[in-house]
Design a protein around this motif. Sequence first.
Motif, PDB file in Angstrom:
ATOM      1  N   ARG A 404       0.221  -1.105  -0.148  1.00  0.00           N
ATOM      2  CA  ARG A 404      -0.297  -0.165   0.049  1.00  0.00           C
ATOM      3  C   ARG A 404       1.395   0.619  -0.007  1.00  0.00           C
ATOM      4  O   ARG A 404       2.223   1.120   1.133  1.00  0.00           O
ATOM      5  N   LEU A 406       1.497   5.308   0.925  1.00  0.00           N
ATOM      6  CA  LEU A 406       1.079   5.746   2.418  1.00  0.00           C
ATOM      7  C   LEU A 406      -0.164   7.054   1.592  1.00  0.00           C
ATOM      8  O   LEU A 406       0.552   7.192   1.129  1.00  0.00           O
ATOM      9  N   ASP A 410      -2.965  10.481   5.600  1.00  0.00           N
ATOM     10  CA  ASP A 410      -2.615  10.103   7.242  1.00  0.00           C
ATOM     11  C   ASP A 410      -1.170  10.872   7.579  1.00  0.00           C
ATOM     12  O   ASP A 410      -0.750  10.943   8.381  1.00  0.00           O
ATOM     13  N   ALA A 414      -0.329  12.531  10.390  1.00  0.00           N
ATOM     14  CA  ALA A 414       1.103  11.818  11.000  1.00  0.00           C
ATOM     15  C   ALA A 414       1.723  13.099  12.462  1.00  0.00           C
ATOM     16  O   ALA A 414       3.158  12.936  12.807  1.00  0.00           O
ATOM     17  N   ALA A 417       0.495  15.400  14.314  1.00  0.00           N
ATOM     18  CA  ALA A 417       0.866  15.387  15.215  1.00  0.00           C
ATOM     19  C   ALA A 417       2.435  15.303  16.207  1.00  0.00           C
ATOM     20  O   ALA A 417       2.772  15.570  17.070  1.00  0.00           O
ATOM     21  N   VAL A 418       2.635  14.619  15.431  1.00  0.00           N
ATOM     22  CA  VAL A 418       4.512  14.718  15.725  1.00  0.00           C
ATOM     23  C   VAL A 418       5.391  15.372  16.043  1.00  0.00           C
ATOM     24  O   VAL A 418       5.913  15.740  17.333  1.00  0.00           O
ATOM     25  N   SER A 421       3.294  16.857  18.937  1.00  0.00           N
ATOM     26  CA  SER A 421       3.961  16.280  20.146  1.00  0.00           C
ATOM     27  C   SER A 421       4.933  16.637  20.677  1.00  0.00           C
ATOM     28  O   SER A 421       5.246  16.877  22.238  1.00  0.00           O
TER      29      SER A 421
ATOM     30  N   ASN B 108       7.002   5.479  16.129  1.00  0.00           N
ATOM     31  CA  ASN B 108       7.030   6.338  15.427  1.00  0.00           C
ATOM     32  C   ASN B 108       8.308   6.293  15.714  1.00  0.00           C
ATOM     33  O   ASN B 108       9.744   7.054  14.617  1.00  0.00           O
ATOM     34  N   VAL B 115       8.207   8.672  10.703  1.00  0.00           N
ATOM     35  CA  VAL B 115       7.170   9.287   9.822  1.00  0.00           C
ATOM     36  C   VAL B 115       8.001   9.928   8.512  1.00  0.00           C
ATOM     37  O   VAL B 115       7.263  10.014   7.745  1.00  0.00           O
ATOM     38  N   LEU B 118       8.748   5.816   7.097  1.00  0.00           N
ATOM     39  CA  LEU B 118       8.340   4.549   6.534  1.00  0.00           C
ATOM     40  C   LEU B 118       7.761   4.425   4.608  1.00  0.00           C
ATOM     41  O   LEU B 118       7.714   3.050   4.386  1.00  0.00           O
ATOM     42  N   ARG B 124       4.590  -1.963   5.630  1.00  0.00           N
ATOM     43  CA  ARG B 124       4.821  -2.031   7.528  1.00  0.00           C
ATOM     44  C   ARG B 124       3.897  -2.581   8.054  1.00  0.00           C
ATOM     45  O   ARG B 124       3.005  -2.652   8.412  1.00  0.00           O
ATOM     46  N   ASP B 140       1.012  11.749  18.581  1.00  0.00           N
ATOM     47  CA  ASP B 140       1.471  11.161  17.582  1.00  0.00           C
ATOM     48  C   ASP B 140       1.548   9.932  17.728  1.00  0.00           C
ATOM     49  O   ASP B 140       1.238   9.052  16.566  1.00  0.00           O
ATOM     50  N   ALA B 143      -1.531   8.848  16.110  1.00  0.00           N
ATOM     51  CA  ALA B 143      -1.607   9.426  14.584  1.00  0.00           C
ATOM     52  C   ALA B 143      -0.551   8.135  13.910  1.00  0.00           C
ATOM     53  O   ALA B 143      -1.196   8.908  12.176  1.00  0.00           O
ATOM     54  N   MET B 144       0.546   7.495  14.039  1.00  0.00           N
ATOM     55  CA  MET B 144       1.274   6.865  13.124  1.00  0.00           C
ATOM     56  C   MET B 144       0.541   5.581  13.042  1.00  0.00           C
ATOM     57  O   MET B 144       1.153   5.304  12.105  1.00  0.00           O
ATOM     58  N   PRO B 146      -1.907   4.717  11.665  1.00  0.00           N
ATOM     59  CA  PRO B 146      -2.333   4.115  10.627  1.00  0.00           C
ATOM     60  C   PRO B 146      -1.962   4.417   9.115  1.00  0.00           C
ATOM     61  O   PRO B 146      -2.049   3.459   8.373  1.00  0.00           O
ATOM     62  N   LEU B 147      -0.830   4.844   9.814  1.00  0.00           N
ATOM     63  CA  LEU B 147       0.442   4.714   8.253  1.00  0.00           C
ATOM     64  C   LEU B 147       0.814   3.438   8.055  1.00  0.00           C
ATOM     65  O   LEU B 147       1.914   2.457   7.423  1.00  0.00           O
ATOM     66  N   TYR B 148       0.654   2.115   9.070  1.00  0.00           N
ATOM     67  CA  TYR B 148       0.512   0.646   9.392  1.00  0.00           C
ATOM     68  C   TYR B 148      -0.199  -0.136   8.225  1.00  0.00           C
ATOM     69  O   TYR B 148      -1.185  -0.022   8.695  1.00  0.00           O
ATOM     70  N   ASP B 149       0.471  -1.186   7.902  1.00  0.00           N
ATOM     71  CA  ASP B 149      -0.383  -1.626   6.988  1.00  0.00           C
ATOM     72  C   ASP B 149      -1.015  -2.904   7.620  1.00  0.00           C
ATOM     73  O   ASP B 149      -1.881  -3.625   7.584  1.00  0.00           O
ATOM     74  N   ARG B 150      -0.281  -3.609   8.781  1.00  0.00           N
ATOM     75  CA  ARG B 150      -0.824  -4.269  10.403  1.00  0.00           C
ATOM     76  C   ARG B 150      -0.187  -3.427  11.307  1.00  0.00           C
ATOM     77  O   ARG B 150       1.092  -3.748  11.434  1.00  0.00           O
ATOM     78  N   LYS B 167     -10.363   3.587  12.299  1.00  0.00           N
ATOM     79  CA  LYS B 167      -9.574   3.559  11.091  1.00  0.00           C
ATOM     80  C   LYS B 167      -9.101   2.486  10.874  1.00  0.00           C
ATOM     81  O   LYS B 167      -8.150   2.184   9.855  1.00  0.00           O
TER      82      LYS B 167
END
Lengths: 432, 548
Positions: A404, A406, A410, A414, A417-418, A421, B108, B115, B118, B124, B140, B143-144, B146-150, B167
């Motif tokens: 997929r 990215l 998203d 991220a 947020a990073v 934070s 992250n 970030v 990835l 990922r 953070d 928010a990180m 959703p960037l992972y596939d699993r 999500k």
Amino acid sequence: VTYGVGDFRARAAVRLTELRQARSHLAELRRLHNSRREDLVRRRSAATSELTTALLPAFTAEALAAAARITGFPGLVQRDFPGQAGAERQRLTARIAEIEADPRYRDRRLLRDPAVGTLTRAIAELQEFREPFAVVAERCRHPRLGRLLESGYGTSRYAVPFWRMSYYGDWKAGDEILERFPGRKDFAAVLAEYLEAVRTLETYDPKLHSLKAEFTAGVQIEEELGASRQGLESLVPRHLGLARIALEEHLEALPQESLADVLANVPALEILVKKWLGLDHQVRYLDSIRDLQVEPACLDVDTEIRKLEKDSLKYQRPKNAGATFPAETFEKRFDPSRTEKLRKRVSRIGEAQERVYVFDRYDRGSFATEFLWWDLVTDGRVDGDFIPEVRSHHAAHPGSGVGRTLDDGDLAAAGAAVSSSGTSRDGFLDAS
Amino acid sequence: VAKTLRIVAYAVNGAGAGHLQRLTAICRWVRRYAAFCGAPCEVFFLTSSEADGFLFHEGFASFKLPSKTSVTAAGIDKLAYLALAKQWVWHSLGLLRPDVLLVDTFPNGSFGELVSALDLARARVFVYRPVKDEVARRADFQAMLPLYDRILVPEYEETAGVVLPAKVAPAVRFTGPAMVRERSELRPRGEARARFGIPEGRLGVLVSAGGGGDPTAEADLRIATGLLLAHEEVHVVVAAGPLYRGGRWGGERLAWVSEPALAEWLPAFDFAVAAAGYNTVLELMHAGVPAVFLPQEKVADEQDRRAAAAANAGAAEMVEGAGERVSLGAAIARFLDAGERERASEKARALVPKNHARDAAAEILELVLAPHEVAAAEAAVSDDLLEVARSLGVPLEGFFELVHALVPAVTAKAASRSERKRGREASDAAIGLARRAVEIGVPPIHALRLLVPLQRKLLRGSLAERLESAERILSALVPFSEWGAALHLVKSLSPAREAAGLEVAAEVETFLVRFAGERGGLARAVAALAAAETGDPRSLRALVGGRG
């Protein structure tokens, strides 16, 4: 801020060069498609032949029944290939016997021997006899000869008065024919010779024609015998070939998962079937890449080239020398990222074509319904969702297929947020 | 040749060893399954753990960068190091371009660098070991995800207690606990006790400080060993951990060990007094070793919650109060009683009944390999297969070849649609065949060498017939004890497409009878076969019965 014509022409020239380069790459991909497809089709045909040969190794009722049972194809037995072969054998054998008894074949040497055959000699003699007359007739051939004969030129019957133009035309034509017969005093002498030749040929030619027809019929019957004997010799391989073609058509029409049932009976053929299926998919994928990627890309590039060339010509005219372009539209049209996107697009197409063509790990294929050849062929590294079959499979099996990309949303969330934070007090997290 | 699958395990979250062990546990199975699928697999670890010797022991390659602890100790400027470490991770990932990036604990990364990195990986995967709420709920962190596939949660769903945005639900898999060893890989109790020198009749007690890097480790070890040694029947084995830098003391009935993979030796112990890190708790419970847990305070980990869960299940005691542990004596007293230990041991096994590292590995591989291949690997690479490979002392990969050679013989109509069933049946057949080969007298080292090529020659016949044929041929070869010649003979047979396996077996038996009792008889048989232009089964028939 606006841009002038000079800016436009400079940027247009650069863009045109880039577009032409892309067009040339696409043309190369087209050429490669043709040669690669040809190679894959050849390999698929060899694989098909290998598979059907393995499934139907001999032309016996047992082998046909076994192949029908293995493949679930009753047509192989119902179409009675051995019966058809038997009927043809009977027909050919009868015809061969008939021809062998036919005097035209039995006396072939006597009739058509090139040296002493009676027909051969008769034809040669007749041709020898008619030859001098044929030469005279041929020598007299003239566009106006018919009219001369009709009007009785050279005879007392000729009554065309001298003030008619045709009188001089006849005279000229008569003289032209006469010139071909040195030693003849006038046209009358030639005319007599001509009429004599025509009469003789009218006697010889029907006879010659009849002899030649008889000769040709004899030759044809000899050829028919040769073909019948050859047909008898190739009877089994031909009908075996037909049975294998029927089997091939049946296998091609089978759904992929049904092939598993075929293999359940003959597991040793698994790799042959997988190779055949894999090559078939490679050819189809290659076609999809050409139709759905290469051709649309060519069209887009050609359209942009045409438009840019037209505008370049337009802004060369003196009346447009003062034209200006708003910054926003100008920058959008000549945005360097468009060139980069086009380069990536062409590169992706090339990669997809390359991956599809070089694949050869057929042993890793499967007959399972959830299996997609595209994912195996491209090692899951090429997005194949432009192909309807691949797209619908991925829709039905989420999570399968290519890695997929990215999601921009998203990623942006991220990133935000990073940065808001912070990571930790001193910049890094330590769980220990 | 299949393309090499490259996996990068990002184990950068401090000096500790827990995340390293968890990723190692998963990667061991990734490597096994990938090997079964015929996809060569390269696994690289990027780690800041100071216990990276463990990776060498497990056969994994690693790139090491200093931990925060070692940077501080070395007097390196933290900000300069932070900048360097970020660049180092980015460049490493850029050069490695992994097919799968496997990240543990912090989505992250330890330096907030992932970030931007990835997208360098094809797929990922985040291993979401439950962490403290205050860490998990950080913006953070959330928010990180959703960037992972699993997102693999190595806990059971009902007890995991992880915080997840809605999500990411489709990407989440609760795989269950992952540990470095299966139950079938644990050493027998006698062998394990002998390794640590625990005398007969004494209670073997493990005292562990987990990774050993916690500031309270030395104090806890001193208290625990003191209380335990007060009991004459106790023999204490201290595993301070690879990161332990405190003092060491000697004494009768006291031994210090530094086993890189202590998990496989746990059957040596009657009970344990240990920190309550993820791996320590799960490995002890999985091995059925009751424990007194001494939770340590960590940035992200909730050791007290984990220890309490084990205590509530009746498998352990929990003693809080790092450095003091006032009620430790009473807790230890409970496990000095054999009945209590036995009951607690059963409850421990029930609490962690299975190692799910293989499930996590399958989830990872499904992102990059065809799901049917992974399913077949899951079915074929069973505990029985591991056990038989270990007991015969042969490499697992050899068994994979044998399983693949047997798969085409699995002919059930329904099974042909299910790679899983076919793989399982072929795997069971391979195990049975290897065991039988050893029973009839083939040395284990030669059994697989012979069986793999032999099965590739016997293409006709049902699975049972092929197994019987192989057994009969091996039985005919055993009396000669010439294993080099035996391999030569087997390889010189060509795949018998037209002859059934049992026919080939009968012909080989008849053929070999002629050479029985002769010195070097099998070598002569091979020579006779070669002289008759072997490779063609008809030659063998001609030699056997003159039927050519």
